[in-house]
Design a protein around this motif. Structure first.
Motif, short mmCIF file in Angstrom:
data_model
loop_
_atom_site.label_atom_id
_atom_site.label_comp_id
_atom_site.label_asym_id
_atom_site.label_seq_id
_atom_site.Cartn_x
_atom_site.Cartn_y
_atom_site.Cartn_z
N ALA A 39 0.82 -1.21 0.00
CA ALA A 39 0.00 0.00 0.00
C ALA A 39 0.85 1.26 0.00
O ALA A 39 0.47 2.29 -0.55
N THR A 40 2.02 1.21 0.64
CA THR A 40 2.87 2.39 0.76
C THR A 40 4.04 2.36 -0.22
O THR A 40 4.81 3.31 -0.28
N SER A 41 4.18 1.29 -1.00
CA SER A 41 5.28 1.18 -1.94
C SER A 41 5.17 2.24 -3.03
O SER A 41 4.07 2.53 -3.52
N PRO A 42 6.31 2.82 -3.45
CA PRO A 42 6.27 3.80 -4.53
C PRO A 42 6.09 3.17 -5.90
O PRO A 42 6.00 3.88 -6.90
N GLY A 43 6.05 1.84 -5.96
CA GLY A 43 5.84 1.16 -7.23
C GLY A 43 7.03 1.33 -8.16
O GLY A 43 8.17 1.45 -7.72
N VAL A 51 15.22 12.81 -12.70
CA VAL A 51 14.29 12.52 -11.61
C VAL A 51 15.03 12.04 -10.36
O VAL A 51 15.83 11.10 -10.43
N ASN A 52 14.73 12.68 -9.25
CA ASN A 52 15.21 12.21 -7.95
C ASN A 52 14.14 11.28 -7.39
O ASN A 52 13.07 11.73 -6.99
N THR A 53 14.42 9.98 -7.37
CA THR A 53 13.40 9.02 -6.97
C THR A 53 13.14 9.01 -5.46
O THR A 53 12.21 8.37 -5.00
N ASP A 54 13.95 9.74 -4.70
CA ASP A 54 13.70 9.87 -3.26
C ASP A 54 12.71 11.00 -2.97
O ASP A 54 11.89 10.89 -2.06
N THR A 55 12.79 12.07 -3.73
CA THR A 55 11.95 13.24 -3.47
C THR A 55 10.85 13.44 -4.51
O THR A 55 9.89 14.17 -4.27
N THR A 181 1.98 4.06 -15.48
CA THR A 181 3.19 3.40 -14.99
C THR A 181 3.66 3.94 -13.64
O THR A 181 4.10 3.18 -12.77
N TYR A 182 3.54 5.24 -13.44
CA TYR A 182 4.09 5.85 -12.21
C TYR A 182 3.00 6.34 -11.27
O TYR A 182 3.24 7.23 -10.44
N THR A 187 1.53 8.96 -5.94
CA THR A 187 0.86 8.93 -4.63
C THR A 187 1.88 9.00 -3.51
O THR A 187 1.72 9.77 -2.54
N ALA A 188 2.95 8.22 -3.63
CA ALA A 188 3.98 8.20 -2.58
C ALA A 188 4.69 9.54 -2.47
O ALA A 188 4.97 10.02 -1.36
N MET A 189 4.99 10.18 -3.59
CA MET A 189 5.70 11.46 -3.56
C MET A 189 4.79 12.60 -3.09
O MET A 189 5.26 13.54 -2.45
#
Length: 234
Positions: A39-43, A51-55, A181-182, A187-189
């Motif tokens: 549910a909380t995975s960034p997929g 792209v900064n995949t952390d932020t 795809t993203y 949602t996570a970001m």
């Protein structure tokens, strides 16, 4: 002797029941953990040099100072910000003064008649960033130029793909957009959007200069020289 044997058998039975209960607890706990992590995975992460995949930031330019914009592409105030501040930000990017970090977020899905336009548009921005980082600025400008009104269905996926290719992305971007795809990444970001001072919920646009979050009501007057340039130089 028989009583002792019976007692011993009963003890083994109790141990077996306890062990089985522990296994059940571990299995249930594992299922719950897996469900929560999903549910909380960034997929799928948007793998792009921009792209900064952390932020979740999509970087435009490479200047030493940073301006971060957290925007929902259905937000009319975000469009107003783009019209007022966009040219100045682009000039600063072109002069290698700043790195403009665009954070496409989704807080207005509820205002698109069930089509989740905010999420779909943000997903499309990441699709473009992965396909061709150089097309991001043109795509963002084009999205604002065609911004749908709140409480409408928004642009459909085919139109988003057309906007993307017109901005310079390849035809391959179409499947990324239609597949969402993203979506989970958006949602996570979105949940990482910083709160403005005194706010209890995410507001758009949210702007940060060199990491300092501005407050819309007091720090954005509509004058980019005063609000952005002066702070960068101060």
């Amino acid at each position: 002797m028989m009583m002792a044997a019976a007692r011993k058998a009963t003890n083994w039975f109790a141990i077996g029941v306890t062990a089985a209960a522990v296994v059940v607890v571990l299995v249930v706990g594992g299922v719950v953990w897996f469900a929560n992590s999903q549910a909380t995975s960034p997929g799928t992460l948007p793998q792009s040099s921009a792209v900064n995949t952390d932020t979740g930031a999509i970087a435009v330019g490479s200047g030493p100072k940073t301006v971060d914009t957290y925007v929902d592409f259905m937000c009319p105030v975000c469009n107003s910000f783009e019209q007022s501040y966009g040219p100045t930000l682009q000039q600063l990017v072109d002069a290698d003064s700043i790195t403009l970090n665009i954070h496409p977020i989704a807080i207005l899905d509820r205002l698109s008649q069930g089509t989740d336009y905010s999420t779909r548009a943000a997903n499309a921005a990441y699709c473009v960033a992965v396909d061709d980082p150089g097309a991001v600025s043109a795509f963002v400008k084009a999205l604002y130029a065609q911004q749908p009104k709140e409480n409408t269905a928004g642009l459909d996926d085919a139109t988003l793909a057309s906007v993307a290719t017109s901005a310079g992305a390849s035809d391959a971007v179409s499947s990324c957009i239609s597949d969402g795809t993203y979506t989970k990444f958006v949602t996570a970001m979105t949940e990482k959007t910083p709160l403005q001072a005194g706010a209890t919920s995410i507001q758009t646009p949210t702007i940060a200069i060199d990491g300092t979050v501005l407050t819309n009501k007091t720090d954005l007057s509509g004058d980019p020289q005063k609000d952005i340039v002066a702070r960068l130089n101060g």
